[in-house]
Design a protein around this motif. Structure first.
Motif, PDB file in Angstrom:
ATOM      1  N   MET A   1       0.864  -1.297  -0.105  1.00  0.00           N
ATOM      2  CA  MET A   1       0.130   0.033  -0.088  1.00  0.00           C
ATOM      3  C   MET A   1       0.719   1.304  -0.029  1.00  0.00           C
ATOM      4  SD  MET A   1      -2.715  -0.915  -0.322  1.00  0.00           S
ATOM      5  CE  MET A   1      -3.449  -2.494  -0.366  1.00  0.00           C
ATOM      6  N   THR A   2       0.264   2.300  -0.401  1.00  0.00           N
ATOM      7  CA  THR A   2       1.026   3.710  -0.556  1.00  0.00           C
ATOM      8  C   THR A   2       0.722   4.806   0.292  1.00  0.00           C
ATOM      9  OG1 THR A   2       1.293   2.855  -2.975  1.00  0.00           O
ATOM     10  CG2 THR A   2       1.805   5.320  -2.170  1.00  0.00           C
ATOM     11  N   ILE A   3       1.609   5.620   0.894  1.00  0.00           N
ATOM     12  CA  ILE A   3       1.489   6.765   1.365  1.00  0.00           C
ATOM     13  C   ILE A   3       2.121   7.751   0.417  1.00  0.00           C
ATOM     14  CG2 ILE A   3       1.899   8.353   3.331  1.00  0.00           C
ATOM     15  CD1 ILE A   3       2.490   5.862   5.113  1.00  0.00           C
ATOM     16  N   ARG A   4       1.277   8.670  -0.038  1.00  0.00           N
ATOM     17  CA  ARG A   4       2.020   9.634  -0.719  1.00  0.00           C
ATOM     18  C   ARG A   4       1.833  11.134  -0.033  1.00  0.00           C
ATOM     19  NH1 ARG A   4       1.498   7.945  -5.809  1.00  0.00           N
ATOM     20  NH2 ARG A   4      -0.136   6.252  -6.504  1.00  0.00           N
ATOM     21  N   VAL A   5       3.024  11.829  -0.247  1.00  0.00           N
ATOM     22  CA  VAL A   5       3.209  12.998   0.403  1.00  0.00           C
ATOM     23  C   VAL A   5       3.023  14.095  -0.606  1.00  0.00           C
ATOM     24  CG1 VAL A   5       4.791  14.690   1.480  1.00  0.00           C
ATOM     25  CG2 VAL A   5       4.855  12.333   1.679  1.00  0.00           C
ATOM     26  N   VAL A   6       1.898  14.809  -0.696  1.00  0.00           N
ATOM     27  CA  VAL A   6       1.234  15.904  -1.589  1.00  0.00           C
ATOM     28  C   VAL A   6       1.285  17.446  -1.398  1.00  0.00           C
ATOM     29  CG1 VAL A   6       0.117  13.936  -2.845  1.00  0.00           C
ATOM     30  CG2 VAL A   6      -1.115  15.578  -1.150  1.00  0.00           C
ATOM     31  N   ARG A   7       1.030  18.156  -2.211  1.00  0.00           N
ATOM     32  CA  ARG A   7       0.691  19.567  -2.035  1.00  0.00           C
ATOM     33  C   ARG A   7      -0.781  19.397  -2.048  1.00  0.00           C
ATOM     34  NH1 ARG A   7       1.297  24.817  -5.881  1.00  0.00           N
ATOM     35  NH2 ARG A   7       0.376  26.195  -4.257  1.00  0.00           N
ATOM     36  N   LEU A   8      -1.361  20.093  -1.074  1.00  0.00           N
ATOM     37  CA  LEU A   8      -2.928  20.010  -0.936  1.00  0.00           C
ATOM     38  C   LEU A   8      -3.473  21.198  -1.886  1.00  0.00           C
ATOM     39  CD1 LEU A   8      -3.484  20.186   2.850  1.00  0.00           C
ATOM     40  CD2 LEU A   8      -3.365  17.990   1.458  1.00  0.00           C
ATOM     41  N   GLY A   9      -4.536  20.715  -2.492  1.00  0.00           N
ATOM     42  CA  GLY A   9      -5.137  21.364  -3.534  1.00  0.00           C
ATOM     43  C   GLY A   9      -4.667  21.007  -4.920  1.00  0.00           C
ATOM     44  N   ALA A  10      -3.410  20.119  -5.101  1.00  0.00           N
ATOM     45  CA  ALA A  10      -3.105  19.789  -6.387  1.00  0.00           C
ATOM     46  C   ALA A  10      -4.124  18.482  -6.678  1.00  0.00           C
ATOM     47  CB  ALA A  10      -1.669  19.104  -6.352  1.00  0.00           C
ATOM     48  N   ALA A  11      -4.068  18.299  -7.986  1.00  0.00           N
ATOM     49  CA  ALA A  11      -4.945  17.407  -8.706  1.00  0.00           C
ATOM     50  C   ALA A  11      -4.864  15.940  -8.093  1.00  0.00           C
ATOM     51  CB  ALA A  11      -4.931  17.002 -10.145  1.00  0.00           C
ATOM     52  N   ARG A  12      -5.640  15.186  -7.708  1.00  0.00           N
ATOM     53  CA  ARG A  12      -5.351  13.704  -7.061  1.00  0.00           C
ATOM     54  C   ARG A  12      -4.986  12.683  -7.994  1.00  0.00           C
ATOM     55  NH1 ARG A  12      -8.869  12.827  -1.882  1.00  0.00           N
ATOM     56  NH2 ARG A  12      -9.555  14.999  -1.523  1.00  0.00           N
TER      57      ARG A  12
ATOM     58  N   LEU B   1      -0.102   5.996  11.463  1.00  0.00           N
ATOM     59  CA  LEU B   1      -0.351   6.145   9.881  1.00  0.00           C
ATOM     60  C   LEU B   1       0.760   4.887   9.313  1.00  0.00           C
ATOM     61  CD1 LEU B   1       0.386   9.975   9.336  1.00  0.00           C
ATOM     62  CD2 LEU B   1      -1.633   8.615   9.026  1.00  0.00           C
ATOM     63  N   ALA B   2       1.864   4.456  10.047  1.00  0.00           N
ATOM     64  CA  ALA B   2       2.607   3.354   9.416  1.00  0.00           C
ATOM     65  C   ALA B   2       1.826   2.165   9.502  1.00  0.00           C
ATOM     66  CB  ALA B   2       3.769   3.316  10.412  1.00  0.00           C
ATOM     67  N   ALA B   3       1.056   1.885  10.398  1.00  0.00           N
ATOM     68  CA  ALA B   3       0.117   0.758  10.550  1.00  0.00           C
ATOM     69  C   ALA B   3      -1.005   0.618   9.399  1.00  0.00           C
ATOM     70  CB  ALA B   3      -0.466   0.542  12.100  1.00  0.00           C
ATOM     71  N   LEU B   4      -1.344   1.899   9.351  1.00  0.00           N
ATOM     72  CA  LEU B   4      -2.683   2.002   8.365  1.00  0.00           C
ATOM     73  C   LEU B   4      -2.236   1.629   7.066  1.00  0.00           C
ATOM     74  CD1 LEU B   4      -4.744   4.904   9.928  1.00  0.00           C
ATOM     75  CD2 LEU B   4      -5.317   2.438   9.989  1.00  0.00           C
ATOM     76  N   SER B   5      -0.947   2.199   6.769  1.00  0.00           N
ATOM     77  CA  SER B   5      -0.386   1.983   5.424  1.00  0.00           C
ATOM     78  C   SER B   5      -0.212   0.762   4.730  1.00  0.00           C
ATOM     79  CB  SER B   5       0.825   2.571   5.388  1.00  0.00           C
ATOM     80  OG  SER B   5       1.983   1.898   5.908  1.00  0.00           O
ATOM     81  N   HIS B   6      -0.338  -0.386   5.826  1.00  0.00           N
ATOM     82  CA  HIS B   6      -0.350  -1.873   5.347  1.00  0.00           C
ATOM     83  C   HIS B   6      -1.866  -2.124   4.642  1.00  0.00           C
ATOM     84  CE1 HIS B   6       3.470  -2.857   7.180  1.00  0.00           C
ATOM     85  NE2 HIS B   6       3.340  -1.979   8.109  1.00  0.00           N
ATOM     86  N   GLY B   7      -2.654  -1.664   4.885  1.00  0.00           N
ATOM     87  CA  GLY B   7      -3.976  -1.990   4.207  1.00  0.00           C
ATOM     88  C   GLY B   7      -4.635  -1.120   3.348  1.00  0.00           C
ATOM     89  N   ALA B   8      -4.091   0.467   3.443  1.00  0.00           N
ATOM     90  CA  ALA B   8      -4.951   1.469   2.346  1.00  0.00           C
ATOM     91  C   ALA B   8      -3.790   2.244   2.059  1.00  0.00           C
ATOM     92  CB  ALA B   8      -5.552   2.093   3.395  1.00  0.00           C
ATOM     93  N   ASN B   9      -4.277   2.777   0.705  1.00  0.00           N
ATOM     94  CA  ASN B   9      -3.570   3.928   0.311  1.00  0.00           C
ATOM     95  C   ASN B   9      -4.138   5.179   0.757  1.00  0.00           C
ATOM     96  OD1 ASN B   9      -2.285   2.533  -1.603  1.00  0.00           O
ATOM     97  ND2 ASN B   9      -3.852   2.480  -3.096  1.00  0.00           N
ATOM     98  N   PHE B  10      -3.106   6.040   1.053  1.00  0.00           N
ATOM     99  CA  PHE B  10      -3.694   7.512   1.536  1.00  0.00           C
ATOM    100  C   PHE B  10      -2.342   8.539   1.391  1.00  0.00           C
ATOM    101  CE2 PHE B  10      -2.175   5.389   5.460  1.00  0.00           C
ATOM    102  CZ  PHE B  10      -1.435   5.981   6.136  1.00  0.00           C
ATOM    103  N   SER B  11      -2.691   9.630   1.412  1.00  0.00           N
ATOM    104  CA  SER B  11      -1.597  10.789   1.370  1.00  0.00           C
ATOM    105  C   SER B  11      -1.705  11.841   2.409  1.00  0.00           C
ATOM    106  CB  SER B  11      -2.072  11.495  -0.212  1.00  0.00           C
ATOM    107  OG  SER B  11      -3.164  12.033  -0.013  1.00  0.00           O
ATOM    108  N   VAL B  12      -0.702  12.589   2.823  1.00  0.00           N
ATOM    109  CA  VAL B  12      -0.692  13.622   3.766  1.00  0.00           C
ATOM    110  C   VAL B  12      -0.170  14.691   2.828  1.00  0.00           C
ATOM    111  CG1 VAL B  12      -0.427  11.905   5.664  1.00  0.00           C
ATOM    112  CG2 VAL B  12       1.754  12.574   4.557  1.00  0.00           C
ATOM    113  N   GLY B  13      -0.278  15.734   3.328  1.00  0.00           N
ATOM    114  CA  GLY B  13      -0.025  17.047   2.640  1.00  0.00           C
ATOM    115  C   GLY B  13      -0.332  18.420   3.371  1.00  0.00           C
TER     116      GLY B  13
END
Length: 162
Positions: A1-12, A90-102
């Motif tokens: 699974m993936t954690i993305r580090v993004v700029r908020l307001g940018a296209a997903r 967040l580290a534990a949740l990343s094993h079962g879900a894709n999400f982003s922080v930004g």
């Protein structure tokens, strides 16, 4: 699974999953009902944002020395038990879900999200070789854990960068 580090307001990106806003304040002038539809965030998590006083310091950064001072203070804030528990979650949740922080900042290299990426990497992550616009990180014990950093304002390989 993936954690993305993004700029908020940018296209997903289509695989981004839940977008978490690690910012001190909600976006100005945007109705609460439109935060997600305008690509800001689905969930607001100010716990990982710099404190109000540190935000003022961060906005005043003009040199590498100033940035290093800000970074040291931010890492110290994130070392508190409450903050490390959120990072653990967040580290534990990343094993079962894709999400982003930004965050909203235009330049990641002078934004707390670059430091947050380093902190997430500290959860025994290693750099995956490859991409310039997207850097992937994998969990050492479990290759399903990935942190992806999106740094440019272009679409590359189907990933919306921001």
């Amino acid at each position: 699974m993936t954690i993305r580090v993004v700029r908020l307001g940018a296209a997903r990106s289509s695989e981004e999953g839940l977008r978490i806003g690690t910012v001190r304040r909600p976006p100005r002038g945007v109705p609460k009902t439109e935060y997600a539809s305008r690509d800001y965030y689905d969930i607001w998590l100010p716990n990982l944002a710099p404190s109000q006083g540190l935000m003022k310091l961060g906005k005043a950064v003009e040199s590498d020395r100033d940035w290093a001072h800000f970074a040291k203070k931010y890492r110290a804030e994130m070392a508190s038990p409450d903050k490390t528990r959120v990072l653990d979650l967040l580290a534990a949740l990343s094993h079962g879900a894709n999400f982003s922080v930004g965050c909203y900042c235009e330049v990641e290299s002078r934004c707390h999200r670059s430091l947050l990426r380093e902190l997430l990497r500290g959860y025994r992550l290693i750099l995956c070789p490859g991409a310039s616009a997207v850097a992937a990180w994998h969990w050492v014990r479990d290759a399903s854990f990935t942190v992806t950093t999106v740094e440019t304002a272009r679409v590359s390989g189907g990933v919306s960068a921001g």
